[in-house]
Design an enzyme around this catalytic site. Structure first.
Site, PDB file in Angstrom:
ATOM      1  N   GLN A 124      53.228 -15.822 -42.015  1.00  0.00           N
ATOM      2  CA  GLN A 124      53.291 -14.459 -42.547  1.00  0.00           C
ATOM      3  C   GLN A 124      53.611 -13.430 -41.462  1.00  0.00           C
ATOM      4  OE1 GLN A 124      49.535 -14.800 -45.106  1.00  0.00           O
ATOM      5  NE2 GLN A 124      50.869 -13.355 -46.207  1.00  0.00           N
ATOM      6  N   GLY A 138      42.967 -12.594 -45.298  1.00  0.00           N
ATOM      7  CA  GLY A 138      43.448 -13.869 -44.777  1.00  0.00           C
ATOM      8  C   GLY A 138      44.907 -13.719 -44.395  1.00  0.00           C
ATOM      9  N   GLU A 154      45.901 -19.717 -48.291  1.00  0.00           N
ATOM     10  CA  GLU A 154      46.459 -19.811 -46.935  1.00  0.00           C
ATOM     11  C   GLU A 154      47.052 -21.191 -46.649  1.00  0.00           C
ATOM     12  OE1 GLU A 154      46.997 -17.036 -45.669  1.00  0.00           O
ATOM     13  OE2 GLU A 154      45.508 -15.883 -46.779  1.00  0.00           O
TER      14      GLU A 154
END
Length: 184
Positions: A56, A51, A143
């Site tokens: 990120q 994920g 997430e």
């Protein structure tokens, strides 16, 4: 490992400001969004993750991608734009090992709900709903935390968090994540 037509980007490390604030809602569903999602998949696969949230790779946008198994071993491969996390009222909590691509080489036990649902949109702006169990449910929670400005270590006791962040700062990159699967 899957492949993607996108371009991999470096993974943003813990401490970068984009990881520690709520990401912006996506308002335009166009070719640029489709390209970003392709890059996110490419980045996730290059880093051996299951994920990845947009922040990120340094992008301030409420998007995440997953290629993650549920409790039965079935894989869900999806991109979710502007996700909203839904947890059951009667919550079964599970403690399991969790890791993160933004905190490479480290892991810790963390309590999460055994099931989770996300609603949001696909890259074309069509409403979607995904239900998750097992690692997939953990992935959804992990997430969405990223998109809200939280990294899993932020949910740990301060002393353990400091130890993990210090150890991760010396790590060059990817390590093992949830259930000994690749990091997120």
């Amino acid at each position: 490992m899957q492949t993607s037509t996108g371009t991999p980007h470096p993974i943003t490390r813990y401490g970068s400001p984009v990881l520690h604030r709520r990401c912006a809602e996506v308002t335009v569903f166009d070719d640029a969004l489709t390209g970003l999602v392709a890059d996110m998949f490419a980045s996730m696969y290059a880093a051996h993750g299951v994920g990845l949230a947009a922040n990120q790779i340094g992008v301030d946008a409420r998007i995440f991608v997953v290629d993650c198994p549920d409790a039965t071993g079935d894989h869900t491969v999806a991109a979710i734009v502007n996700p909203v996390l839904h947890l059951p009222e009667q919550r079964e909590l599970i403690t399991d090992v969790e890791g993160c691509l933004s905190v490479p080489g480290q892991h810790a036990d963390l309590v999460r709900c055994a099931t989770a649902t996300v609603t949001g949109f696909d890259v074309r702006g069509t409403e979607i709903r995904l239900d998750g169990t097992g690692t997939l449910a953990r992935c959804f929670q992990h997430e969405v935390d990223h998109l809200d400005g939280l990294v899993y270590v932020d949910r740990l006791p301060a002393k353990l968090r400091r130890r993990i962040i210090t150890a991760s700062a010396e790590h060059p990159g990817v390590g093992a994540g949830v259930n000994a699967t690749p990091d997120r």
